[in-house]
Design an enzyme around this catalytic site. Structure first.
Site, PDB file in Angstrom:
ATOM      1  N   HIS A  86       0.834  -1.205   0.000  1.00  0.00           N
ATOM      2  CA  HIS A  86       0.000   0.000   0.000  1.00  0.00           C
ATOM      3  C   HIS A  86       0.867   1.253   0.000  1.00  0.00           C
ATOM      4  O   HIS A  86       2.054   1.203   0.305  1.00  0.00           O
ATOM      5  CB  HIS A  86      -0.988   0.033   1.170  1.00  0.00           C
ATOM      6  CG  HIS A  86      -0.385  -0.291   2.509  1.00  0.00           C
ATOM      7  ND1 HIS A  86      -0.600  -1.474   3.173  1.00  0.00           N
ATOM      8  CD2 HIS A  86       0.424   0.423   3.321  1.00  0.00           C
ATOM      9  CE1 HIS A  86       0.047  -1.478   4.317  1.00  0.00           C
ATOM     10  NE2 HIS A  86       0.666  -0.335   4.430  1.00  0.00           N
ATOM     11  N   GLU A 137      -3.600   3.699   1.820  1.00  0.00           N
ATOM     12  CA  GLU A 137      -3.813   3.860   3.258  1.00  0.00           C
ATOM     13  C   GLU A 137      -3.836   5.352   3.569  1.00  0.00           C
ATOM     14  O   GLU A 137      -2.808   6.033   3.501  1.00  0.00           O
ATOM     15  CB  GLU A 137      -2.710   3.182   4.069  1.00  0.00           C
ATOM     16  CG  GLU A 137      -2.865   3.365   5.570  1.00  0.00           C
ATOM     17  CD  GLU A 137      -1.737   2.765   6.397  1.00  0.00           C
ATOM     18  OE1 GLU A 137      -1.526   3.234   7.536  1.00  0.00           O
ATOM     19  OE2 GLU A 137      -1.063   1.834   5.905  1.00  0.00           O
ATOM     20  N   HIS A 155       2.408  11.843  -8.618  1.00  0.00           N
ATOM     21  CA  HIS A 155       1.000  11.457  -8.718  1.00  0.00           C
ATOM     22  C   HIS A 155       0.846   9.957  -8.520  1.00  0.00           C
ATOM     23  O   HIS A 155       1.826   9.211  -8.468  1.00  0.00           O
ATOM     24  CB  HIS A 155       0.422  11.862 -10.079  1.00  0.00           C
ATOM     25  CG  HIS A 155       1.174  11.283 -11.250  1.00  0.00           C
ATOM     26  ND1 HIS A 155       2.117  12.000 -11.965  1.00  0.00           N
ATOM     27  CD2 HIS A 155       1.141  10.053 -11.835  1.00  0.00           C
ATOM     28  CE1 HIS A 155       2.624  11.250 -12.928  1.00  0.00           C
ATOM     29  NE2 HIS A 155       2.031  10.058 -12.871  1.00  0.00           N
ATOM     30  N   GLU A 203      -3.239  10.275 -12.167  1.00  0.00           N
ATOM     31  CA  GLU A 203      -3.171  10.114 -13.617  1.00  0.00           C
ATOM     32  C   GLU A 203      -4.106   8.967 -14.006  1.00  0.00           C
ATOM     33  O   GLU A 203      -3.975   7.853 -13.498  1.00  0.00           O
ATOM     34  CB  GLU A 203      -1.742   9.792 -14.060  1.00  0.00           C
ATOM     35  CG  GLU A 203      -1.609   9.580 -15.560  1.00  0.00           C
ATOM     36  CD  GLU A 203      -0.208   9.137 -15.975  1.00  0.00           C
ATOM     37  OE1 GLU A 203       0.113   9.245 -17.169  1.00  0.00           O
ATOM     38  OE2 GLU A 203       0.551   8.668 -15.103  1.00  0.00           O
TER      39      GLU A 203
END
Length: 345
Positions: A86, A137, A155, A203
């Protein structure tokens, strides 16, 4: 012809206690007392010594050479079972962000935990179970409603099958479109960029249904070659591809643990002539699974990285972790695979 000379017991060198975890220290204590008993009974100690996986082992003829130790640990990294688990970042209004991700991006709230003693709440969101997918998270720290993203974070990437539909949904919900759907320069795929309520950029990449919709994290670095070598050597990542764009004056490198069409990847961006970025306090880290946080920490040190948290159980959740920063200061946390699966239960 095999040598008949017995090794001197006094020449047996045990690892230093400071390099071992608590269970290994106990093992070394008994191993040391065992060596003294072997001398009394005239046994060949080398038959009874076994290599400890986490503590680098012992040898009857002396300690392992530094070169051999480094080679073994760094080779182990290449075969460790690793996966991006994550990405962690901070938000100022947890409920608002969760709603945006669910309604606009189609994510599911997988679980949530409130750590009242530590005064923060985590929310995990994504497109599938955490034991098989890369997820987000979110961290909300009590009373803090704004963070500085800086200019180093780039991004997140989302693989979607209909970009126009997502863009219009974001627009209808009052979201911000920072790039309308358009063709990638020099290619025939369509991309768009949107911004979430906290200013994080996403994106959108138009792809056929992907097994890993949350597919990318982009970070900017000051020396691309140095970063590639670090992630290959210390993290065991594979360099999947590079792309130079002289017109935009940047070069990107895609690294990961499998083909980018099926796995989440790390995208490193080098902008010509820029060697330093402000990281702010919003983006936190990526978490990666490993079979051994102790060996992982050792490999990071051997590769020239800086371990910021020595391996051991994390407060509150008891999952064994270790953390480090890369040459540009980007943080990564490694979590024990078995403990992480147990945490999900």
């Amino acid at each position: 012809m095999a040598s008949s000379i017995r090794p001197s017991l006094s020449s047996i060198k045990l690892p230093s206690l400071s390099s071992c975890n608590p269970s290994q220290k106990i093992s070394l204590f008994y191993l040391g007392t065992g060596v003294r008993q072997f001398r009394n009974f005239g046994l060949i100690a080398s038959r009874f010594l076994r290599r400890d996986e986490n503590c680098m082992g012992v040898m009857a003829s002396g300690s392992m050479s530094p070169a051999a130790t480094q080679e073994n640990v760094l080779d182990w990294v290449k075969h460790d079972k690793r996966r991006m688990l994550h990405v962690v970042y901070r938000v100022g209004d947890l409920d608002k962000t969760i709603k945006f991700y669910k309604e606009c991006l189609g994510m599911k709230l997988l679980r949530q935990r409130d750590m009242q003693e530590q005064r923060y709440t985590n929310a995990f969101l994504g497109y599938g179970p955490e034991d098989a997918h890369f997820v987000i998270e979110l961290t909300y720290n009590y009373g803090i409603d704004k963070y500085d993203i800086g200019d180093g974070f780039g991004h997140f990437g989302l693989a979607v099958d209909d970009i126009s539909r997502i863009v219009e949904l974001v627009r209808a919900k009052g979201g911000k479109i920072t790039r309308e759907p358009s063709l990638v320069k020099g290619g025939n795929s369509i991309v768009a960029f949107i911004e979430d309520p906290d200013g994080y950029q996403f994106e959108l990449l138009e792809r056929t249904p992907s097994p890993e919709p949350l597919c990318k994290v982009m970070l900017r670095v000051g020396n691309l070659d140095r970063s590639i070598k670090f992630y290959e050597k210390a993290f065991g990542m594979e360099l999947l591809r590079t792309q130079d764009d002289p017109e935009s004056k940047n070069t990107i490198a895609i690294l990961g643990y499998g083909p980018e069409e099926k796995n989440a990847v790390l995208e490193l961006t080098y902008n010509y002539g820029v060697t330093h970025y402000e990281k702010g306090d919003a983006y936190a880290q990526i978490a990666i699974g490993t079979n051994d946080v102790y060996k992982t920490a050792e490999a990071i040190k051997l590769a020239g990285g800086r371990v910021t948290r020595e391996p051991g159980p994390a407060p509150g959740v008891r999952t064994k972790i270790t953390s480090c920063v890369d040459p540009d200061g980007w943080k990564t946390v490694f979590a024990d695979n078995v403990d992480f699966r147990r945490e999900l239960e």
